[in-house]
Design a protein around this motif. Structure first.
Motif, mmCIF file in Angstrom:
data_model
loop_
_atom_site.group_PDB
_atom_site.id
_atom_site.type_symbol
_atom_site.label_atom_id
_atom_site.label_comp_id
_atom_site.label_asym_id
_atom_site.label_seq_id
_atom_site.Cartn_x
_atom_site.Cartn_y
_atom_site.Cartn_z
ATOM 1 N N TRP A 148 0.817 -1.205 0.000
ATOM 2 C CA TRP A 148 0.000 0.000 0.000
ATOM 3 C C TRP A 148 0.851 1.256 0.000
ATOM 4 N N ASP A 149 2.006 1.144 0.645
ATOM 5 C CA ASP A 149 2.896 2.286 0.766
ATOM 6 C C ASP A 149 3.400 2.752 -0.596
ATOM 7 N N MET A 150 3.710 1.804 -1.479
ATOM 8 C CA MET A 150 4.201 2.151 -2.816
ATOM 9 C C MET A 150 3.087 2.730 -3.683
ATOM 10 N N ASP A 151 1.886 2.166 -3.570
ATOM 11 C CA ASP A 151 0.758 2.734 -4.309
ATOM 12 C C ASP A 151 0.476 4.164 -3.855
ATOM 13 N N GLN A 152 0.600 4.391 -2.554
ATOM 14 C CA GLN A 152 0.281 5.703 -1.990
ATOM 15 C C GLN A 152 1.168 6.802 -2.556
ATOM 16 N N ILE A 153 2.412 6.488 -2.862
ATOM 17 C CA ILE A 153 3.313 7.511 -3.406
ATOM 18 C C ILE A 153 3.595 7.292 -4.895
ATOM 19 N N ARG A 154 2.738 6.509 -5.566
ATOM 20 C CA ARG A 154 2.725 6.324 -7.017
ATOM 21 C C ARG A 154 4.052 5.802 -7.591
ATOM 22 N N VAL A 155 4.597 4.820 -6.908
ATOM 23 C CA VAL A 155 5.852 4.235 -7.374
ATOM 24 C C VAL A 155 5.652 3.503 -8.692
ATOM 25 N N GLY A 156 4.571 2.739 -8.815
ATOM 26 C CA GLY A 156 4.320 2.030 -10.062
ATOM 27 C C GLY A 156 4.196 2.961 -11.250
ATOM 28 N N ASN A 157 3.571 4.112 -11.047
ATOM 29 C CA ASN A 157 3.465 5.108 -12.118
ATOM 30 C C ASN A 157 4.838 5.624 -12.508
ATOM 31 N N ALA A 158 5.667 5.888 -11.520
ATOM 32 C CA ALA A 158 7.015 6.395 -11.785
ATOM 33 C C ALA A 158 7.843 5.388 -12.559
ATOM 34 N N HIS A 159 7.614 4.098 -12.309
ATOM 35 C CA HIS A 159 8.401 3.061 -12.976
ATOM 36 C C HIS A 159 8.112 2.982 -14.473
ATOM 37 N N ARG A 160 7.012 3.595 -14.925
ATOM 38 C CA ARG A 160 6.781 3.685 -16.366
ATOM 39 C C ARG A 160 7.829 4.588 -17.020
ATOM 40 N N LEU A 161 8.420 5.466 -16.220
ATOM 41 C CA LEU A 161 9.431 6.401 -16.727
ATOM 42 C C LEU A 161 10.845 5.981 -16.362
ATOM 43 N N THR A 162 11.040 5.481 -15.148
ATOM 44 C CA THR A 162 12.362 5.001 -14.729
ATOM 45 C C THR A 162 12.229 4.129 -13.490
ATOM 46 N N THR A 163 13.045 3.103 -13.440
ATOM 47 C CA THR A 163 13.168 2.299 -12.221
ATOM 48 C C THR A 163 14.483 2.611 -11.506
ATOM 49 N N GLY A 164 15.152 3.655 -11.982
ATOM 50 C CA GLY A 164 16.428 4.043 -11.404
ATOM 51 C C GLY A 164 17.586 3.587 -12.264
ATOM 52 N N SER A 165 18.721 4.209 -12.063
ATOM 53 C CA SER A 165 19.919 3.900 -12.844
ATOM 54 C C SER A 165 20.925 3.126 -12.001
ATOM 55 N N PRO A 166 21.555 2.098 -12.577
ATOM 56 C CA PRO A 166 22.609 1.381 -11.840
ATOM 57 C C PRO A 166 23.806 2.265 -11.493
ATOM 58 N N SER A 167 23.894 3.432 -12.117
ATOM 59 C CA SER A 167 25.001 4.334 -11.794
ATOM 60 C C SER A 167 24.755 5.126 -10.515
ATOM 61 N N VAL A 168 23.528 5.088 -10.003
ATOM 62 C CA VAL A 168 23.202 5.780 -8.753
ATOM 63 C C VAL A 168 23.407 4.810 -7.591
ATOM 64 N N LEU A 169 24.127 5.268 -6.572
ATOM 65 C CA LEU A 169 24.479 4.428 -5.429
ATOM 66 C C LEU A 169 23.878 4.992 -4.151
ATOM 67 N N VAL A 170 23.102 4.169 -3.476
ATOM 68 C CA VAL A 170 22.515 4.531 -2.180
ATOM 69 C C VAL A 170 23.288 3.815 -1.080
ATOM 70 N N GLY A 171 23.707 4.548 -0.085
ATOM 71 C CA GLY A 171 24.350 3.964 1.086
ATOM 72 C C GLY A 171 23.341 3.849 2.212
ATOM 73 N N ASP A 172 23.045 2.633 2.622
ATOM 74 C CA ASP A 172 22.106 2.408 3.713
ATOM 75 C C ASP A 172 22.895 2.256 5.009
ATOM 76 N N ILE A 173 22.989 3.349 5.760
ATOM 77 C CA ILE A 173 23.716 3.335 7.031
ATOM 78 C C ILE A 173 22.771 2.776 8.084
ATOM 79 N N ASP A 174 22.997 1.528 8.445
ATOM 80 C CA ASP A 174 22.017 0.816 9.266
ATOM 81 C C ASP A 174 22.722 -0.352 9.949
ATOM 82 N N THR A 175 22.009 -1.446 10.160
ATOM 83 C CA THR A 175 22.600 -2.619 10.810
ATOM 84 C C THR A 175 23.205 -3.573 9.793
ATOM 85 N N GLY A 176 23.492 -3.071 8.604
ATOM 86 C CA GLY A 176 23.967 -3.897 7.509
ATOM 87 C C GLY A 176 22.800 -4.330 6.654
#
Length: 516
Positions: A148-176
């Motif tokens: 429901w969370d993804m529908d609420q912020i229209r992620v599926g709609n956005a994926h018609r345009l892009t699912t993101g680029s492999p050149s973009v790197l996200v660092g998740d500073i967390d418990t690993g």
């Protein structure tokens, strides 16, 4: 977000995690402590040098005070050291080039189980009117009907345009993160991952393996692959690095936080997710010399990463507190006996209140602020789905929580039975709630923007804040009267207009608006 006590099942740990203890033992067999006036337990310290002072002489300074250097972060003038000398910090502070020195291992903040159901007597509001955006396009993996969370912020709609680029790197500073999870494995960058628990980076995804579960959950919200297994993340084609700052018990020590941001700044990270509080103290009061040393060390490390173009996004916290008008801290220090203390705006939460950090509050499936979410006019920049198991139960979100990836090896140990999900492939998932869950949604949207535009740093932050749907302060805050601030008991009040207010910032993030 699962970073605070009471509603999040936090528990204190009075020592380092296993990796840090191994590192400490190795150090103990290296440079011998000298000049110690009294012996005690091996303790970790941050030594903060004065602005502009060189740390080239740190080994000699630390050795003379009875300790040994673990890491020397010369670009920011911060040294991580260990010592068994009970007066190590006091002796370090006598050095003319040292601004402050403080022990870190006596205190910690733990991530917990994603928010408990709460003990208030408020009745749950159940509604068939879900918060999904009109015309939302659903995602296509087997468990996506639960997202429901993804529908609420229209992620599926956005994926018609892009699912993101492999050149973009996200660092998740967390418990690993669980680099073997079938919904994450293809997107994990081994060369950009590291374990920072000891205060010095141990490179690689194996070192950064998640032994808690929390980090795997946030990672899945950001970058779970669109691969016919389980769920889909906000940006399923970007790459993600596990930067482990929290140990198995979910504690984030200051040396690990400093190490993590230095690593992110030096390894090409575009955006970091920070679903935790980094503190010996929930609020770090800059008029206290020990807390000021920790604040300065962490602030310098964050600024170092920001100067390298890293956008830092952080969860607001689960205390139901107004961070812009703090009055009392009853949580800290949370590994011993908390001391109730009156606080002011001289006291701030790391990382969400560090300048330039994008703070994220949590919403539920009715687009109300989540009952537990902290807030603040000066600290909340955007809102995102984090779940709400009390005020916002709907047919679409019957338990109110967010579903994401979880390590199979930890499923039975760290995910409650009622929240566990295993898809047909055998991949494992867990429902959680908190601003810890909200922040990675905003991070994923930022990663989509970076993929489309190449924007970074403060420019990317501004673009993220524009990619929102404004939400006005509610006319009636009566439901929140059952959930006063955990520290001080202040009632929750919303301030500001629809363009920017203390509960939602500029509004709830919208993935389609971000890339359209």
């Amino acid at each position: 977000m699962s970073v605070s006590r009471a509603r999040n099942g936090s528990r204190a740990v009075a020592g380092l995690g296993a990796a840090a203890l191994v590192a400490a033992a190795a150090l103990a067999t290296g440079v011998a402590a000298t000049g110690a006036s009294a012996a005690g337990a091996m303790t970790t310290y941050l030594v903060v040098y004065r602005s502009g002072a060189a740390t080239s002489g740190a080994a000699a300074d630390v050795g003379a005070a009875g300790g040994q250097v673990v890491a020397n972060y010369a670009p920011i003038g911060v040294v991580v050291a260990r010592s068994t000398s009970v007066d190590f910090a006091a002796r370090m502070r006598t050095a003319s080039s040292v601004e402050g020195a403080v022990a870190t291992t006596r205190f910690a903040t733990s991530v917990g189980g994603g928010g408990a159901a709460g003990t208030a007597t408020a009745s749950a509001a159940t509604s068939s009117a879900a918060g999904a955006a009109t015309g939302a396009i659903p995602l296509g993996d087997p468990l996506s009907s639960r997202q429901w969370d993804m529908d609420q912020i229209r992620v599926g709609n956005a994926h018609r345009l892009t699912t993101g680029s492999p050149s973009v790197l996200v660092g998740d500073i967390d418990t690993g993160l669980d680099y073997t999870h079938p919904d994450l494995a293809a997107n994990v960058r081994d060369d950009a991952s590291a374990n920072c628990v000891s205060g010095v980076a141990v490179p690689g995804k194996v070192a950064a393996n998640d032994d808690n579960g929390h980090g795997t959950h946030t990672a899945g919200t950001i970058a779970a692959a669109a691969n016919g297994i389980g769920i889909v993340g906000v940006a399923p084609s970007v790459r993600i690095a596990g930067i482990k700052a929290g140990n198995a018990a979910g504690f984030f020590f200051p040396e690990a936080v400093v190490c993590s941001f230095m690593w992110a700044g030096d390894h090409g990270v575009d955006v970091t997710n920070n679903s935790y509080f980094a503190d010996p103290w929930l609020f770090n009061c800059k008029n206290d010399p020990e807390q000021r040393a920790i604040w300065n060390a962490e602030r310098r490390a964050i600024r170092y990463a920001q100067n390298k173009g890293v956008l830092v996004v952080a969860a607001e916290g689960n205390q139901a507190d107004d961070l812009s008008h703090p009055t009392q801290d009853q949580t800290s220090p949370d590994d011993t006996t908390p001391v109730t203390r009156d606080i002011t705006n001289a006291c701030a939460v790391v990382p969400t209140e560090v300048p330039g950090v994008v703070g994220v509050s949590a919403t539920g499936n009715l687009r109300m602020k989540s009952f537990y979410s902290s807030f603040g006019t000066s600290s909340v920049d955007v809102a995102a789905p984090g779940g709400d198991s009390i005020l916002q139960l709907t047919q679409t979100a019957p338990n109110g929580r967010v579903l994401s990836t979880w390590p199979a090896a930890l499923l039975n140990a760290t995910c409650l039975a009622s929240r566990r999900v295993v898809d047909a492939s055998g991949a494992t998932y867990c429902y959680q709630q908190g601003t810890s869950m909200a922040s990675p949604h905003a991070v994923g949207v930022a990663a989509l923007i970076a993929s489309r535009t190449g924007q970074s740093g403060s420019v990317l932050a501004a673009a993220l804040q524009r990619a929102t749907n404004p939400i006005a302060c509610p006319a009636d805050v009566t439901p929140y009267a059952f959930f006063p601030a955990l520290d001080g008991g202040a009632l929750q009040q919303c301030q500001g207009g629809i363009g920017h207010n203390s509960w939602f910032g500029s509004g709830e993030v919208d993935a389609l608006k971000a890339v359209g």
